[in-house]
Write a protein that holds these residues in place. Sequence first.
Motif, PDB file in Angstrom:
ATOM      1  N   HIS A   1     -22.840 -53.070  46.030  1.00 25.86           N
ATOM      2  CA  HIS A   1     -24.108 -53.786  46.131  1.00 25.86           C
ATOM      3  C   HIS A   1     -23.995 -55.291  46.390  1.00 25.86           C
ATOM      4  N   ALA A   2     -22.898 -55.929  46.048  1.00 21.55           N
ATOM      5  CA  ALA A   2     -22.888 -57.389  45.983  1.00 21.55           C
ATOM      6  C   ALA A   2     -22.805 -58.067  47.344  1.00 21.55           C
ATOM      7  N   GLN A   3     -22.185 -57.409  48.325  1.00 20.91           N
ATOM      8  CA  GLN A   3     -21.925 -58.044  49.628  1.00 20.91           C
ATOM      9  C   GLN A   3     -21.142 -59.350  49.438  1.00 20.91           C
ATOM     10  N   ALA A   4     -20.159 -59.277  48.573  1.00 26.21           N
ATOM     11  CA  ALA A   4     -19.369 -60.467  48.239  1.00 26.21           C
ATOM     12  C   ALA A   4     -18.124 -60.553  49.110  1.00 26.21           C
ATOM     13  N   LYS A   5     -17.495 -61.715  49.090  1.00 29.82           N
ATOM     14  CA  LYS A   5     -16.232 -61.927  49.798  1.00 29.82           C
ATOM     15  C   LYS A   5     -15.089 -62.220  48.828  1.00 29.82           C
ATOM     16  N   ASN A   6     -15.439 -62.815  47.689  1.00 28.59           N
ATOM     17  CA  ASN A   6     -14.410 -63.199  46.725  1.00 28.59           C
ATOM     18  C   ASN A   6     -14.780 -62.691  45.338  1.00 28.59           C
ATOM     19  N   VAL A   7     -13.748 -62.233  44.639  1.00 29.28           N
ATOM     20  CA  VAL A   7     -13.926 -61.738  43.282  1.00 29.28           C
ATOM     21  C   VAL A   7     -12.870 -62.392  42.397  1.00 29.28           C
ATOM     22  N   SER A   8     -13.309 -62.801  41.193  1.00 25.57           N
ATOM     23  CA  SER A   8     -12.389 -63.412  40.240  1.00 25.57           C
ATOM     24  C   SER A   8     -12.446 -62.631  38.929  1.00 25.57           C
ATOM     25  N   ILE A   9     -11.254 -62.210  38.453  1.00 25.40           N
ATOM     26  CA  ILE A   9     -11.149 -61.490  37.174  1.00 25.40           C
ATOM     27  C   ILE A   9     -10.301 -62.340  36.237  1.00 25.40           C
ATOM     28  N   ASN A  10     -10.840 -62.612  35.034  1.00 25.12           N
ATOM     29  CA  ASN A  10     -10.129 -63.447  34.065  1.00 25.12           C
ATOM     30  C   ASN A  10     -10.058 -62.723  32.720  1.00 25.12           C
ATOM     31  N   LEU A  11      -8.852 -62.696  32.162  1.00 23.10           N
ATOM     32  CA  LEU A  11      -8.628 -62.060  30.868  1.00 23.10           C
ATOM     33  C   LEU A  11      -7.862 -63.044  29.979  1.00 23.10           C
ATOM     34  N   HIS A  12      -8.503 -63.512  28.924  1.00 24.35           N
ATOM     35  CA  HIS A  12      -7.884 -64.499  28.028  1.00 24.35           C
ATOM     36  C   HIS A  12      -8.025 -64.038  26.585  1.00 24.35           C
ATOM     37  N   GLY A  13      -6.887 -63.934  25.903  1.00 25.61           N
ATOM     38  CA  GLY A  13      -6.882 -63.476  24.523  1.00 25.61           C
ATOM     39  C   GLY A  13      -6.471 -64.569  23.557  1.00 25.61           C
ATOM     40  N   SER A  14      -6.908 -64.419  22.300  1.00 24.39           N
ATOM     41  CA  SER A  14      -6.505 -65.321  21.226  1.00 24.39           C
ATOM     42  C   SER A  14      -6.314 -64.479  19.966  1.00 24.39           C
ATOM     43  N   GLU A  15      -6.004 -65.137  18.863  1.00 23.55           N
ATOM     44  CA  GLU A  15      -5.788 -64.389  17.625  1.00 23.55           C
ATOM     45  C   GLU A  15      -7.082 -63.760  17.105  1.00 23.55           C
ATOM     46  N   GLU A  16      -8.207 -64.328  17.481  1.00 19.05           N
ATOM     47  CA  GLU A  16      -9.486 -63.844  16.961  1.00 19.05           C
ATOM     48  C   GLU A  16     -10.217 -62.911  17.915  1.00 19.05           C
ATOM     49  N   SER A  17     -10.092 -63.145  19.230  1.00 20.38           N
ATOM     50  CA  SER A  17     -10.900 -62.373  20.179  1.00 20.38           C
ATOM     51  C   SER A  17     -10.226 -62.342  21.545  1.00 20.38           C
ATOM     52  N   ILE A  18     -10.776 -61.509  22.415  1.00 16.71           N
ATOM     53  CA  ILE A  18     -10.336 -61.438  23.809  1.00 16.71           C
ATOM     54  C   ILE A  18     -11.578 -61.501  24.692  1.00 16.71           C
ATOM     55  N   ARG A  19     -11.475 -62.285  25.772  1.00 17.62           N
ATOM     56  CA  ARG A  19     -12.626 -62.500  26.642  1.00 17.62           C
ATOM     57  C   ARG A  19     -12.294 -62.048  28.057  1.00 17.62           C
ATOM     58  N   LEU A  20     -13.222 -61.290  28.650  1.00  9.88           N
ATOM     59  CA  LEU A  20     -13.078 -60.782  30.015  1.00  9.88           C
ATOM     60  C   LEU A  20     -14.267 -61.254  30.837  1.00  9.88           C
ATOM     61  N   THR A  21     -13.997 -61.829  32.027  1.00 10.29           N
ATOM     62  CA  THR A  21     -15.065 -62.209  32.951  1.00 10.29           C
ATOM     63  C   THR A  21     -14.754 -61.648  34.324  1.00 10.29           C
ATOM     64  N   VAL A  22     -15.800 -61.153  34.972  1.00  9.15           N
ATOM     65  CA  VAL A  22     -15.700 -60.680  36.360  1.00  9.15           C
ATOM     66  C   VAL A  22     -16.770 -61.422  37.144  1.00  9.15           C
ATOM     67  N   ILE A  23     -16.329 -62.230  38.142  1.00  8.00           N
ATOM     68  CA  ILE A  23     -17.237 -63.112  38.874  1.00  8.00           C
ATOM     69  C   ILE A  23     -17.144 -62.797  40.359  1.00  8.00           C
ATOM     70  N   ASP A  24     -18.293 -62.762  41.049  1.00 13.08           N
ATOM     71  CA  ASP A  24     -18.296 -62.575  42.503  1.00 13.08           C
ATOM     72  C   ASP A  24     -19.267 -63.552  43.139  1.00 13.08           C
ATOM     73  N   ASP A  25     -19.132 -63.747  44.454  1.00 12.85           N
ATOM     74  CA  ASP A  25     -19.997 -64.672  45.199  1.00 12.85           C
ATOM     75  C   ASP A  25     -20.987 -63.925  46.074  1.00 12.85           C
ATOM     76  N   GLY A  26     -21.501 -62.798  45.559  1.00 14.70           N
ATOM     77  CA  GLY A  26     -22.409 -61.966  46.330  1.00 14.70           C
ATOM     78  C   GLY A  26     -23.836 -62.458  46.337  1.00 14.70           C
ATOM     79  N   ILE A  27     -24.753 -61.567  46.730  1.00 18.23           N
ATOM     80  CA  ILE A  27     -26.155 -61.937  46.932  1.00 18.23           C
ATOM     81  C   ILE A  27     -26.922 -62.013  45.616  1.00 18.23           C
ATOM     82  N   GLY A  28     -26.351 -61.481  44.544  1.00 18.52           N
ATOM     83  CA  GLY A  28     -27.032 -61.528  43.249  1.00 18.52           C
ATOM     84  C   GLY A  28     -28.093 -60.449  43.110  1.00 18.52           C
ATOM     85  N   PHE A  29     -28.686 -60.364  41.919  1.00 16.73           N
ATOM     86  CA  PHE A  29     -29.696 -59.342  41.643  1.00 16.73           C
ATOM     87  C   PHE A  29     -30.487 -59.742  40.399  1.00 16.73           C
ATOM     88  N   ASN A  30     -31.630 -59.058  40.195  1.00 20.42           N
ATOM     89  CA  ASN A  30     -32.467 -59.267  39.020  1.00 20.42           C
ATOM     90  C   ASN A  30     -31.920 -58.407  37.874  1.00 20.42           C
TER      91      ASN A  30
END
Length: 453
Positions: A373-402
Amino acid sequence: MQLKHKIVALGILPLVLAIAVICGLVISLNRQVGDQQAQLIEDSILASKRAELKNYVEMAQSLIAPLYDDGHGDEHAQQRVLEELRKLSFGINGYFFVYDREGRSLMHARQSELVGQYLWDMKDPHGLPVIQALLKSAQSGEGFQRYAWNKPSSGQVTDKLAYVVMLDRWGWMLGTGIYLEDVERATQQARDEVAQGIRKTMLAIAAVALVAVLFVFASGMTLNVSEHRLADKKLQRLTQRIVSLQEEERSRVSRELHDGISQVLVSIKFQFELASHVLENGQDKGLSILREATERLGEAIGEVRSLSHDLRSSLLDTLGLSAAIGQLAEEFEQRSGLTVTYNDNEFDCHLVDGAAVSLFRIVQEGLTNIERHAQAKNVSINLHGSEESIRLTVIDDGIGFNVAQVERGHAGIGLRNIRERVEHFGGRFELISVPGRSELDVLLPMKMPGTKR
Protein backbone atom coordinates in the motif's frame (compact mmCIF):
# COMPACT_ATOMS: atom_id res chain seq x y z
CA MET A 1 -7.86 -6.04 41.20
CA GLN A 2 -11.31 -6.98 39.95
CA LEU A 3 -13.54 -4.35 38.43
CA LYS A 4 -16.04 -4.45 41.31
CA HIS A 5 -13.21 -3.88 43.81
CA LYS A 6 -12.01 -0.94 41.74
CA ILE A 7 -15.53 0.49 41.81
CA VAL A 8 -15.63 0.20 45.61
CA ALA A 9 -12.17 1.73 45.98
CA LEU A 10 -12.67 4.56 43.49
CA GLY A 11 -16.36 5.26 44.02
CA ILE A 12 -17.83 4.16 47.33
CA LEU A 13 -14.86 4.65 49.67
CA PRO A 14 -14.20 8.32 48.72
CA LEU A 15 -17.95 8.96 48.99
CA VAL A 16 -18.10 7.40 52.47
CA LEU A 17 -15.01 9.35 53.51
CA ALA A 18 -16.52 12.62 52.25
CA ILE A 19 -19.79 11.90 54.07
CA ALA A 20 -17.89 11.10 57.29
CA VAL A 21 -16.02 14.40 57.04
CA ILE A 22 -19.28 16.25 56.39
CA CYS A 23 -20.91 14.54 59.39
CA GLY A 24 -17.98 15.52 61.59
CA LEU A 25 -18.21 19.13 60.44
CA VAL A 26 -21.99 19.20 60.93
CA ILE A 27 -21.68 17.79 64.47
CA SER A 28 -18.91 20.23 65.38
CA LEU A 29 -20.70 23.26 63.94
CA ASN A 30 -24.03 22.29 65.52
CA ARG A 31 -22.39 21.86 68.91
CA GLN A 32 -20.78 25.27 68.57
CA VAL A 33 -24.14 26.76 67.61
CA GLY A 34 -25.79 24.94 70.53
CA ASP A 35 -23.21 26.26 73.00
CA GLN A 36 -23.58 29.78 71.61
CA GLN A 37 -27.36 29.53 71.77
CA ALA A 38 -27.26 28.21 75.34
CA GLN A 39 -24.87 31.00 76.33
CA LEU A 40 -27.13 33.63 74.74
CA ILE A 41 -30.17 32.23 76.59
CA GLU A 42 -28.25 32.15 79.86
CA ASP A 43 -26.96 35.69 79.39
CA SER A 44 -30.44 36.93 78.52
CA ILE A 45 -32.07 35.26 81.54
CA LEU A 46 -29.31 36.43 83.88
CA ALA A 47 -29.60 40.00 82.60
CA SER A 48 -33.33 39.88 83.29
CA LYS A 49 -32.76 38.45 86.77
CA ARG A 50 -30.08 41.05 87.57
CA ALA A 51 -32.55 43.81 86.74
CA GLU A 52 -35.23 42.06 88.81
CA LEU A 53 -32.92 41.63 91.84
CA LYS A 54 -31.74 45.22 91.68
CA ASN A 55 -35.33 46.38 91.57
CA TYR A 56 -36.21 44.25 94.64
CA VAL A 57 -33.29 45.66 96.66
CA GLU A 58 -34.15 49.25 95.66
CA MET A 59 -37.73 48.61 96.70
CA ALA A 60 -36.55 47.31 100.09
CA GLN A 61 -34.26 50.31 100.52
CA SER A 62 -37.10 52.72 99.81
CA LEU A 63 -39.27 50.88 102.35
CA ILE A 64 -36.72 51.13 105.19
CA ALA A 65 -35.47 54.58 104.22
CA PRO A 66 -37.56 56.53 106.81
CA LEU A 67 -36.14 54.45 109.65
CA TYR A 68 -32.61 54.35 108.23
CA ASP A 69 -32.45 58.06 107.42
CA ASP A 70 -33.92 59.52 110.64
CA GLY A 71 -30.44 59.75 112.08
CA HIS A 72 -31.08 57.99 115.37
CA GLY A 73 -29.87 54.54 114.45
CA ASP A 74 -30.87 53.10 117.82
CA GLU A 75 -31.46 49.42 118.43
CA HIS A 76 -35.23 49.88 118.27
CA ALA A 77 -35.06 51.34 114.74
CA GLN A 78 -32.74 48.54 113.62
CA GLN A 79 -35.13 45.88 114.97
CA ARG A 80 -38.03 47.49 113.13
CA VAL A 81 -35.99 47.46 109.90
CA LEU A 82 -35.19 43.76 110.33
CA GLU A 83 -38.87 43.01 110.99
CA GLU A 84 -39.96 44.89 107.90
CA LEU A 85 -37.37 43.08 105.73
CA ARG A 86 -38.39 39.70 107.17
CA LYS A 87 -41.93 40.31 105.99
CA LEU A 88 -40.84 41.10 102.42
CA SER A 89 -40.81 38.16 100.01
CA PHE A 90 -41.49 37.33 96.36
CA GLY A 91 -42.42 33.68 96.29
CA ILE A 92 -41.38 30.81 98.50
CA ASN A 93 -37.77 31.07 97.39
CA GLY A 94 -37.54 34.88 97.18
CA TYR A 95 -36.47 36.54 100.43
CA PHE A 96 -34.08 39.13 101.94
CA PHE A 97 -31.09 38.59 104.23
CA VAL A 98 -28.89 40.90 106.33
CA TYR A 99 -25.30 40.37 107.56
CA ASP A 100 -22.87 42.59 109.43
CA ARG A 101 -19.28 43.19 108.38
CA GLU A 102 -18.01 40.28 110.57
CA GLY A 103 -20.22 37.79 108.70
CA ARG A 104 -22.85 37.42 111.47
CA SER A 105 -26.35 36.71 110.19
CA LEU A 106 -28.74 39.41 111.47
CA MET A 107 -31.83 38.32 109.54
CA HIS A 108 -32.68 35.39 107.25
CA ALA A 109 -36.35 35.05 106.35
CA ARG A 110 -36.27 31.36 105.32
CA GLN A 111 -33.43 29.98 107.47
CA SER A 112 -33.95 31.41 110.94
CA GLU A 113 -31.50 28.89 112.44
CA LEU A 114 -28.68 30.90 110.84
CA VAL A 115 -29.55 34.14 112.66
CA GLY A 116 -26.85 35.11 115.14
CA GLN A 117 -24.24 32.73 113.66
CA TYR A 118 -20.92 33.92 112.34
CA LEU A 119 -20.66 32.49 108.78
CA TRP A 120 -17.49 34.22 107.66
CA ASP A 121 -15.71 30.95 106.79
CA MET A 122 -18.70 29.09 105.34
CA LYS A 123 -18.05 27.75 101.80
CA ASP A 124 -20.36 26.39 99.12
CA PRO A 125 -19.74 22.99 97.38
CA HIS A 126 -17.47 24.75 94.86
CA GLY A 127 -15.17 26.01 97.66
CA LEU A 128 -16.34 29.64 97.47
CA PRO A 129 -16.43 31.52 100.84
CA VAL A 130 -19.96 32.82 100.30
CA ILE A 131 -20.28 35.57 102.92
CA GLN A 132 -16.81 36.96 102.18
CA ALA A 133 -17.66 37.07 98.45
CA LEU A 134 -20.99 38.79 99.13
CA LEU A 135 -19.42 41.42 101.39
CA LYS A 136 -16.65 42.07 98.87
CA SER A 137 -19.19 42.49 96.07
CA ALA A 138 -21.32 44.84 98.17
CA GLN A 139 -18.35 46.95 99.28
CA SER A 140 -17.03 47.26 95.72
CA GLY A 141 -20.43 48.44 94.48
CA GLU A 142 -20.65 45.65 91.89
CA GLY A 143 -23.43 44.02 93.91
CA PHE A 144 -23.96 40.74 92.01
CA GLN A 145 -22.54 37.41 93.16
CA ARG A 146 -23.20 33.84 92.00
CA TYR A 147 -22.83 30.93 94.40
CA ALA A 148 -24.48 27.66 95.53
CA TRP A 149 -27.01 27.73 98.41
CA ASN A 150 -29.61 25.51 100.00
CA LYS A 151 -33.00 26.07 98.31
CA PRO A 152 -35.83 26.28 100.91
CA SER A 153 -38.56 24.69 98.77
CA SER A 154 -36.54 21.60 97.81
CA GLY A 155 -33.84 21.41 100.48
CA GLN A 156 -31.22 20.88 97.76
CA VAL A 157 -28.13 22.95 97.05
CA THR A 158 -28.74 24.98 93.90
CA ASP A 159 -26.96 27.74 92.01
CA LYS A 160 -28.12 31.19 93.13
CA LEU A 161 -27.61 34.76 91.95
CA ALA A 162 -27.65 37.45 94.69
CA TYR A 163 -27.60 41.26 94.68
CA VAL A 164 -26.25 43.00 97.81
CA VAL A 165 -25.68 46.58 98.97
CA MET A 166 -24.04 48.09 102.06
CA LEU A 167 -25.92 50.09 104.65
CA ASP A 168 -22.72 51.85 105.64
CA ARG A 169 -23.98 53.84 108.65
CA TRP A 170 -25.10 50.65 110.36
CA GLY A 171 -22.34 48.40 108.92
CA TRP A 172 -24.95 46.06 107.42
CA MET A 173 -25.08 44.16 104.15
CA LEU A 174 -28.60 43.91 102.67
CA GLY A 175 -29.37 41.56 99.84
CA THR A 176 -31.68 39.10 98.11
CA GLY A 177 -31.24 36.34 95.53
CA ILE A 178 -32.90 34.20 92.88
CA TYR A 179 -32.22 30.51 92.32
CA LEU A 180 -31.07 29.61 88.82
CA GLU A 181 -32.75 26.25 88.15
CA ASP A 182 -34.79 27.79 85.34
CA VAL A 183 -31.57 29.01 83.70
CA GLU A 184 -30.15 25.49 83.82
CA ARG A 185 -33.40 24.08 82.42
CA ALA A 186 -33.47 26.62 79.58
CA THR A 187 -29.83 26.05 78.60
CA GLN A 188 -30.23 22.27 78.84
CA GLN A 189 -33.35 22.49 76.70
CA ALA A 190 -31.40 24.46 74.09
CA ARG A 191 -28.65 21.85 74.09
CA ASP A 192 -31.23 19.04 73.85
CA GLU A 193 -32.85 20.75 70.87
CA VAL A 194 -29.47 21.07 69.18
CA ALA A 195 -28.70 17.38 69.89
CA GLN A 196 -32.08 16.42 68.44
CA GLY A 197 -31.34 18.55 65.39
CA ILE A 198 -27.98 16.82 65.02
CA ARG A 199 -29.66 13.41 65.16
CA LYS A 200 -32.18 14.43 62.51
CA THR A 201 -29.40 15.84 60.34
CA MET A 202 -27.36 12.65 60.74
CA LEU A 203 -30.37 10.54 59.76
CA ALA A 204 -30.94 12.72 56.70
CA ILE A 205 -27.25 12.49 55.71
CA ALA A 206 -27.30 8.73 56.31
CA ALA A 207 -30.34 8.40 54.05
CA VAL A 208 -28.69 10.48 51.32
CA ALA A 209 -25.45 8.52 51.75
CA LEU A 210 -27.30 5.21 51.48
CA VAL A 211 -29.03 6.34 48.30
CA ALA A 212 -25.69 7.56 46.89
CA VAL A 213 -23.89 4.32 47.79
CA LEU A 214 -26.68 2.24 46.27
CA PHE A 215 -26.55 4.40 43.15
CA VAL A 216 -22.78 4.00 42.87
CA PHE A 217 -23.07 0.26 43.49
CA ALA A 218 -25.84 -0.08 40.91
CA SER A 219 -23.82 1.98 38.42
CA GLY A 220 -20.79 -0.19 39.14
CA MET A 221 -22.74 -3.38 38.60
CA THR A 222 -24.15 -1.98 35.37
CA LEU A 223 -20.67 -1.00 34.26
CA ASN A 224 -19.38 -4.42 35.30
CA VAL A 225 -22.02 -6.19 33.23
CA SER A 226 -21.39 -3.83 30.33
CA GLU A 227 -17.62 -4.44 30.54
CA HIS A 228 -18.16 -8.19 30.65
CA ARG A 229 -20.42 -8.04 27.62
CA LEU A 230 -17.92 -5.85 25.77
CA ALA A 231 -15.09 -8.18 26.74
CA ASP A 232 -17.11 -11.17 25.55
CA LYS A 233 -17.78 -9.45 22.23
CA LYS A 234 -14.10 -8.58 21.85
CA LEU A 235 -13.16 -12.16 22.70
CA GLN A 236 -15.62 -13.47 20.15
CA ARG A 237 -14.26 -11.12 17.48
CA LEU A 238 -10.70 -12.04 18.39
CA THR A 239 -11.48 -15.76 18.25
CA GLN A 240 -13.17 -15.31 14.89
CA ARG A 241 -10.21 -13.27 13.64
CA ILE A 242 -7.74 -15.93 14.80
CA VAL A 243 -9.75 -18.64 13.06
CA SER A 244 -9.90 -16.51 9.89
CA LEU A 245 -6.15 -15.86 10.00
CA GLN A 246 -5.46 -19.53 10.54
CA GLU A 247 -7.63 -20.40 7.55
CA GLU A 248 -5.91 -17.72 5.46
CA GLU A 249 -2.49 -19.05 6.47
CA ARG A 250 -3.54 -22.60 5.68
CA SER A 251 -4.90 -21.48 2.32
CA ARG A 252 -1.63 -19.68 1.56
CA VAL A 253 0.45 -22.70 2.53
CA SER A 254 -1.86 -24.94 0.50
CA ARG A 255 -1.48 -22.71 -2.56
CA GLU A 256 2.28 -22.62 -2.13
CA LEU A 257 2.41 -26.40 -1.91
CA HIS A 258 0.05 -26.93 -4.82
CA ASP A 259 1.20 -24.19 -7.18
CA GLY A 260 4.89 -24.36 -6.38
CA ILE A 261 6.38 -27.41 -4.74
CA SER A 262 3.74 -29.88 -5.94
CA GLN A 263 4.18 -28.93 -9.62
CA VAL A 264 7.96 -28.97 -9.33
CA LEU A 265 7.88 -32.45 -7.75
CA VAL A 266 5.52 -33.72 -10.44
CA SER A 267 7.88 -32.33 -13.11
CA ILE A 268 10.86 -33.98 -11.38
CA LYS A 269 8.92 -37.29 -11.26
CA PHE A 270 8.29 -37.13 -15.02
CA GLN A 271 11.93 -36.33 -15.66
CA PHE A 272 13.14 -39.28 -13.58
CA GLU A 273 10.70 -41.58 -15.40
CA LEU A 274 11.91 -40.24 -18.75
CA ALA A 275 15.55 -40.65 -17.74
CA SER A 276 14.85 -44.22 -16.60
CA HIS A 277 13.15 -45.02 -19.92
CA VAL A 278 15.95 -43.43 -21.97
CA LEU A 279 18.68 -45.28 -20.03
CA GLU A 280 16.87 -48.57 -20.45
CA ASN A 281 16.96 -48.04 -24.23
CA GLY A 282 20.69 -47.27 -24.06
CA GLN A 283 20.39 -43.69 -25.16
CA ASP A 284 22.94 -41.05 -24.08
CA LYS A 285 20.31 -38.37 -23.20
CA GLY A 286 19.49 -40.10 -19.91
CA LEU A 287 22.37 -38.48 -17.96
CA SER A 288 21.46 -34.96 -19.02
CA ILE A 289 17.85 -35.56 -18.08
CA LEU A 290 18.97 -36.81 -14.65
CA ARG A 291 21.13 -33.71 -14.13
CA GLU A 292 18.20 -31.48 -15.04
CA ALA A 293 15.93 -33.38 -12.67
CA THR A 294 18.50 -33.01 -9.91
CA GLU A 295 18.60 -29.26 -10.44
CA ARG A 296 14.81 -29.12 -10.28
CA LEU A 297 14.95 -31.13 -7.05
CA GLY A 298 17.28 -28.47 -5.60
CA GLU A 299 14.73 -25.82 -6.55
CA ALA A 300 12.03 -27.82 -4.77
CA ILE A 301 14.18 -27.99 -1.65
CA GLY A 302 14.65 -24.22 -1.85
CA GLU A 303 10.88 -23.74 -2.08
CA VAL A 304 10.39 -25.89 1.01
CA ARG A 305 12.99 -23.86 2.92
CA SER A 306 11.38 -20.60 1.80
CA LEU A 307 7.96 -21.79 2.94
CA SER A 308 9.42 -22.96 6.25
CA HIS A 309 11.16 -19.62 6.69
CA ASP A 310 7.89 -17.76 6.10
CA LEU A 311 6.21 -19.84 8.78
CA ARG A 312 9.05 -19.29 11.26
CA SER A 313 12.55 -18.00 10.69
CA SER A 314 15.12 -20.58 11.80
CA LEU A 315 17.49 -17.73 12.62
CA LEU A 316 15.24 -16.79 15.57
CA ASP A 317 16.21 -20.06 17.21
CA THR A 318 19.86 -20.08 16.15
CA LEU A 319 21.19 -16.51 15.93
CA GLY A 320 18.40 -14.55 17.63
CA LEU A 321 16.00 -11.72 16.86
CA SER A 322 18.46 -9.19 15.43
CA ALA A 323 19.88 -11.59 12.82
CA ALA A 324 16.41 -12.84 11.88
CA ILE A 325 15.13 -9.29 11.25
CA GLY A 326 18.31 -8.55 9.29
CA GLN A 327 17.73 -11.53 7.01
CA LEU A 328 14.07 -10.54 6.64
CA ALA A 329 15.13 -7.03 5.60
CA GLU A 330 17.60 -8.40 2.98
CA GLU A 331 15.01 -10.75 1.49
CA PHE A 332 12.41 -7.98 1.39
CA GLU A 333 14.85 -5.63 -0.36
CA GLN A 334 15.66 -8.29 -3.00
CA ARG A 335 12.00 -9.18 -3.56
CA SER A 336 10.47 -5.67 -3.55
CA GLY A 337 13.28 -3.61 -5.08
CA LEU A 338 12.97 -1.02 -2.27
CA THR A 339 15.98 0.36 -0.42
CA VAL A 340 15.97 -1.08 3.07
CA THR A 341 18.21 0.20 5.89
CA TYR A 342 18.51 -1.91 9.01
CA ASN A 343 20.14 -0.65 12.21
CA ASP A 344 20.53 -2.32 15.60
CA ASN A 345 22.76 -1.69 18.59
CA GLU A 346 23.71 -5.40 18.91
CA PHE A 347 22.24 -5.54 22.41
CA ASP A 348 21.91 -8.98 23.95
CA CYS A 349 18.15 -9.08 24.41
CA HIS A 350 16.76 -11.47 26.99
CA LEU A 351 13.09 -11.18 26.12
CA VAL A 352 10.27 -13.13 27.69
CA ASP A 353 8.97 -16.16 25.83
CA GLY A 354 7.13 -15.23 22.66
CA ALA A 355 8.27 -11.59 22.57
CA ALA A 356 10.94 -12.19 19.93
CA VAL A 357 8.46 -14.01 17.68
CA SER A 358 5.97 -11.16 18.13
CA LEU A 359 8.56 -8.53 17.14
CA PHE A 360 9.56 -10.60 14.11
CA ARG A 361 5.90 -10.92 13.06
CA ILE A 362 5.37 -7.20 13.59
CA VAL A 363 8.24 -6.45 11.18
CA GLN A 364 6.78 -8.95 8.70
CA GLU A 365 3.36 -7.33 8.94
CA GLY A 366 4.81 -3.84 8.58
CA LEU A 367 6.88 -4.73 5.51
CA THR A 368 3.91 -6.49 3.92
CA ASN A 369 1.75 -3.38 4.36
CA ILE A 370 4.52 -1.17 2.94
CA GLU A 371 4.89 -3.42 -0.11
CA ARG A 372 1.16 -3.53 -0.79
CA HIS A 373 0.00 0.00 0.00
CA ALA A 374 2.72 2.54 0.77
CA GLN A 375 4.22 3.18 -2.69
CA ALA A 376 7.46 3.89 -0.87
CA LYS A 377 11.05 3.91 -2.11
CA ASN A 378 12.95 3.73 1.16
CA VAL A 379 12.38 1.74 4.32
CA SER A 380 14.23 2.05 7.62
CA ILE A 381 14.15 -0.64 10.34
CA ASN A 382 15.66 0.15 13.75
CA LEU A 383 16.04 -2.22 16.70
CA HIS A 384 17.55 -0.84 19.92
CA GLY A 385 17.64 -2.70 23.22
CA SER A 386 18.51 -1.73 26.79
CA GLU A 387 18.38 -3.39 30.19
CA GLU A 388 14.80 -2.22 30.69
CA SER A 389 13.18 -2.38 27.25
CA ILE A 390 13.58 -2.95 23.52
CA ARG A 391 12.32 -0.55 20.87
CA LEU A 392 11.44 -1.36 17.25
CA THR A 393 10.62 1.23 14.56
CA VAL A 394 9.68 0.68 10.93
CA ILE A 395 9.68 3.87 8.84
CA ASP A 396 8.84 4.41 5.15
CA ASP A 397 8.56 7.42 2.82
CA GLY A 398 5.29 6.36 1.21
CA ILE A 399 2.03 8.18 0.55
CA GLY A 400 0.72 7.71 4.10
CA PHE A 401 -2.79 6.83 5.26
CA ASN A 402 -5.52 7.70 7.79
CA VAL A 403 -4.65 5.58 10.82
CA ALA A 404 -8.06 5.72 12.53
CA GLN A 405 -9.94 4.96 9.33
CA VAL A 406 -7.72 2.01 8.46
CA GLU A 407 -7.91 0.48 11.94
CA ARG A 408 -11.73 0.63 11.82
CA GLY A 409 -11.89 -1.14 8.45
CA HIS A 410 -11.18 -4.71 7.40
CA ALA A 411 -7.75 -3.68 6.19
CA GLY A 412 -6.80 -2.81 9.75
CA ILE A 413 -6.79 -6.41 10.99
CA GLY A 414 -3.01 -6.51 10.66
CA LEU A 415 -2.63 -3.30 12.70
CA ARG A 416 -4.99 -4.61 15.35
CA ASN A 417 -2.98 -7.81 15.51
CA ILE A 418 0.17 -5.76 16.10
CA ARG A 419 -1.53 -3.72 18.82
CA GLU A 420 -2.82 -6.84 20.57
CA ARG A 421 0.60 -8.51 20.42
CA VAL A 422 2.20 -5.45 22.02
CA GLU A 423 -0.50 -5.05 24.70
CA HIS A 424 -0.15 -8.74 25.61
CA PHE A 425 3.44 -8.08 26.69
CA GLY A 426 2.59 -4.82 28.47
CA GLY A 427 4.25 -2.68 25.81
CA ARG A 428 3.44 0.52 23.95
CA PHE A 429 2.41 0.79 20.30
CA GLU A 430 2.21 4.03 18.31
CA LEU A 431 1.46 4.52 14.63
CA ILE A 432 1.92 7.87 12.94
CA SER A 433 1.30 8.47 9.24
CA VAL A 434 1.44 11.57 7.05
CA PRO A 435 2.24 11.87 3.35
CA GLY A 436 5.96 11.21 2.98
CA ARG A 437 6.47 9.47 6.32
CA SER A 438 4.78 6.61 8.16
CA GLU A 439 6.27 5.31 11.39
CA LEU A 440 5.43 2.17 13.34
CA ASP A 441 6.88 2.43 16.87
CA VAL A 442 6.87 -0.49 19.33
CA LEU A 443 8.32 -0.53 22.85
CA LEU A 444 8.39 -3.79 24.83
CA PRO A 445 9.65 -4.25 28.40
CA MET A 446 12.34 -6.83 29.10
CA LYS A 447 9.94 -8.52 31.55
CA MET A 448 6.20 -8.94 31.77
CA PRO A 449 4.33 -6.51 34.08
CA GLY A 450 3.86 -7.97 37.56
CA THR A 451 6.77 -10.45 37.25
CA LYS A 452 10.20 -10.48 38.85
CA ARG A 453 13.50 -10.83 37.12
